[in-house]
Design a protein around this motif. Structure first.
Motif, PDB file in Angstrom:
ATOM      1  N   GLY A  60      37.721 -49.457  30.056  1.00  0.00           N
ATOM      2  CA  GLY A  60      37.493 -50.648  29.251  1.00  0.00           C
ATOM      3  C   GLY A  60      37.711 -50.386  27.759  1.00  0.00           C
ATOM      4  O   GLY A  60      38.233 -49.348  27.355  1.00  0.00           O
ATOM      5  N   TRP A  61      37.279 -51.364  26.974  1.00  0.00           N
ATOM      6  CA  TRP A  61      37.437 -51.315  25.521  1.00  0.00           C
ATOM      7  C   TRP A  61      36.117 -51.634  24.848  1.00  0.00           C
ATOM      8  O   TRP A  61      35.385 -52.520  25.301  1.00  0.00           O
ATOM      9  CB  TRP A  61      38.491 -52.321  25.066  1.00  0.00           C
ATOM     10  N   MET A  62      35.820 -50.906  23.774  1.00  0.00           N
ATOM     11  CA  MET A  62      34.635 -51.240  23.007  1.00  0.00           C
ATOM     12  C   MET A  62      35.016 -52.299  21.985  1.00  0.00           C
ATOM     13  O   MET A  62      35.858 -52.081  21.123  1.00  0.00           O
ATOM     14  CB  MET A  62      34.045 -50.032  22.283  1.00  0.00           C
ATOM     15  N   LEU A  63      34.371 -53.444  22.095  1.00  0.00           N
ATOM     16  CA  LEU A  63      34.569 -54.538  21.156  1.00  0.00           C
ATOM     17  C   LEU A  63      33.340 -54.571  20.258  1.00  0.00           C
ATOM     18  O   LEU A  63      32.223 -54.781  20.726  1.00  0.00           O
ATOM     19  CB  LEU A  63      34.718 -55.865  21.921  1.00  0.00           C
ATOM     20  N   SER A  64      33.535 -54.299  18.975  1.00  0.00           N
ATOM     21  CA  SER A  64      32.404 -54.260  18.047  1.00  0.00           C
ATOM     22  C   SER A  64      32.664 -55.166  16.848  1.00  0.00           C
ATOM     23  O   SER A  64      33.815 -55.427  16.485  1.00  0.00           O
ATOM     24  CB  SER A  64      32.141 -52.831  17.562  1.00  0.00           C
ATOM     25  N   HIS A  65      31.583 -55.626  16.277  1.00  0.00           N
ATOM     26  CA  HIS A  65      31.683 -56.490  15.103  1.00  0.00           C
ATOM     27  C   HIS A  65      30.566 -56.127  14.133  1.00  0.00           C
ATOM     28  O   HIS A  65      29.392 -56.280  14.448  1.00  0.00           O
ATOM     29  CB  HIS A  65      31.561 -57.954  15.514  1.00  0.00           C
ATOM     30  N   ARG A  66      30.954 -55.580  12.989  1.00  0.00           N
ATOM     31  CA  ARG A  66      30.005 -55.330  11.901  1.00  0.00           C
ATOM     32  C   ARG A  66      30.003 -56.577  11.019  1.00  0.00           C
ATOM     33  O   ARG A  66      31.059 -57.066  10.620  1.00  0.00           O
ATOM     34  CB  ARG A  66      30.425 -54.123  11.075  1.00  0.00           C
ATOM     35  N   VAL A  67      28.821 -57.072  10.710  1.00  0.00           N
ATOM     36  CA  VAL A  67      28.668 -58.254   9.872  1.00  0.00           C
ATOM     37  C   VAL A  67      27.728 -57.912   8.722  1.00  0.00           C
ATOM     38  O   VAL A  67      26.683 -57.287   8.942  1.00  0.00           O
ATOM     39  CB  VAL A  67      28.091 -59.434  10.686  1.00  0.00           C
ATOM     40  N   TYR A  68      28.098 -58.312   7.506  1.00  0.00           N
ATOM     41  CA  TYR A  68      27.225 -58.046   6.364  1.00  0.00           C
ATOM     42  C   TYR A  68      27.084 -59.298   5.502  1.00  0.00           C
ATOM     43  O   TYR A  68      27.904 -60.215   5.563  1.00  0.00           O
ATOM     44  CB  TYR A  68      27.772 -56.892   5.510  1.00  0.00           C
ATOM     45  N   GLY A  69      26.029 -59.316   4.724  1.00  0.00           N
ATOM     46  CA  GLY A  69      25.792 -60.403   3.772  1.00  0.00           C
ATOM     47  C   GLY A  69      25.098 -59.850   2.545  1.00  0.00           C
ATOM     48  O   GLY A  69      24.116 -59.116   2.670  1.00  0.00           O
ATOM     49  N   ARG A  70      25.633 -60.183   1.385  1.00  0.00           N
ATOM     50  CA  ARG A  70      25.036 -59.725   0.118  1.00  0.00           C
ATOM     51  C   ARG A  70      24.634 -60.940  -0.708  1.00  0.00           C
ATOM     52  O   ARG A  70      25.474 -61.806  -0.993  1.00  0.00           O
ATOM     53  CB  ARG A  70      26.032 -58.864  -0.658  1.00  0.00           C
ATOM     54  N   PHE A  71      23.380 -60.948  -1.113  1.00  0.00           N
ATOM     55  CA  PHE A  71      22.855 -62.042  -1.913  1.00  0.00           C
ATOM     56  C   PHE A  71      23.250 -61.854  -3.380  1.00  0.00           C
ATOM     57  O   PHE A  71      23.544 -60.735  -3.805  1.00  0.00           O
ATOM     58  CB  PHE A  71      21.338 -62.110  -1.775  1.00  0.00           C
ATOM     59  N   PRO A  72      23.235 -62.919  -4.173  1.00  0.00           N
ATOM     60  CA  PRO A  72      23.583 -62.786  -5.590  1.00  0.00           C
ATOM     61  C   PRO A  72      22.658 -61.789  -6.295  1.00  0.00           C
ATOM     62  O   PRO A  72      21.464 -61.732  -6.010  1.00  0.00           O
ATOM     63  CB  PRO A  72      23.366 -64.201  -6.147  1.00  0.00           C
ATOM     64  N   ASP A  73      23.214 -61.020  -7.207  1.00  0.00           N
ATOM     65  CA  ASP A  73      22.437 -60.032  -7.948  1.00  0.00           C
ATOM     66  C   ASP A  73      21.773 -60.698  -9.155  1.00  0.00           C
ATOM     67  O   ASP A  73      22.057 -60.398 -10.304  1.00  0.00           O
ATOM     68  CB  ASP A  73      23.329 -58.865  -8.382  1.00  0.00           C
ATOM     69  N   THR A  74      20.909 -61.656  -8.834  1.00  0.00           N
ATOM     70  CA  THR A  74      20.114 -62.363  -9.835  1.00  0.00           C
ATOM     71  C   THR A  74      18.664 -62.305  -9.378  1.00  0.00           C
ATOM     72  O   THR A  74      18.386 -61.961  -8.212  1.00  0.00           O
ATOM     73  CB  THR A  74      20.536 -63.837  -9.946  1.00  0.00           C
TER      74      THR A  74
END
Length: 198
Positions: A143-157
């Motif tokens: 088979g195949w490894m299906l991966s998804h990295r997801v990130y979120g960065r908030f405003p630097d305030t």
């Protein structure tokens, strides 16, 4: 004397809350999760599914309210192709204005989006979001490894840093992002394996 004791408790509470808010304003939080599944199927079929943004990918999660793929690319999935999506994450409505980057056909792509989160139609914050989706050989060779990295960065305030803590601590947005991502991958796994690709 009794009213003074009650007043002092409220004052102490207010001081503690203000101190906590000020501390949160100096300690930004971010979202960064990776989920993966093993798909027993054809790599080309997996790639077709994960790049069908307004079809398969849209259907992969009931939290996706709307997904629009830039049709000016002639239906091609390539660097610079834009997309728009509206989805629910952590109880917030997110409006993504995104672009696809670093496309290596059949192997991986990245994406980035300027996302506005709203509550009852009122904008709460903007978040710099993105991810990297990969299709890789498994160590076992099956088979195949299906991966998804997801990130979120908030405003630097100050506001952005405080909101990052509120969304993390109160709404547990990181755990919700992980569940959201895994739901999409599991849907694609079921679809590809169920269609007999492999």
């Amino acid at each position: 004397m009794h009213w003074k004791t009650g007043w002092m408790k409220w004052l102490l509470f207010a001081v503690v809350v203000m101190g906590l808010v000020l501390w949160m304003g100096t300690q930004p939080r971010s979202v960064d999760v990776t989920e993966s599944v093993i798909v027993d199927g054809d790599r080309a079929a997996i790639w077709q599914a994960v790049t069908d943004f307004d079809g398969v990918f849209h259907k992969s999660n009931p939290a996706h309210l709307e997904t629009r793929f830039d049709t000016s690319s002639g239906g091609l999935f390539r660097d610079g192709t834009s997309f728009r999506q509206t989805e629910l994450v952590g109880g917030f409505r997110g409006n993504l204005d995104g672009v696809v980057l670093d496309v290596y056909e059949g192997r991986r792509y990245a994406w980035r989006a300027d996302t506005t989160y709203t509550v009852a139609g009122i904008p709460v914050t903007r978040v710099d979001e993105g991810g990297v989706l990969r299709i890789e050989k498994t160590r076992q060779g099956k088979g195949w490894m299906l991966s998804h990295r997801v990130y979120g960065r908030f405003p630097d305030t100050f506001k952005g840093r405080v909101l990052s803590w509120v969304m993390s601590a109160v709404f547990d947005i990181e755990a919700d992002a992980a569940r959201h991502t895994l739901t999409e991958l599991e849907y694609i796994k079921r679809l590809v394996e169920g269609n007999g690709h492999g």
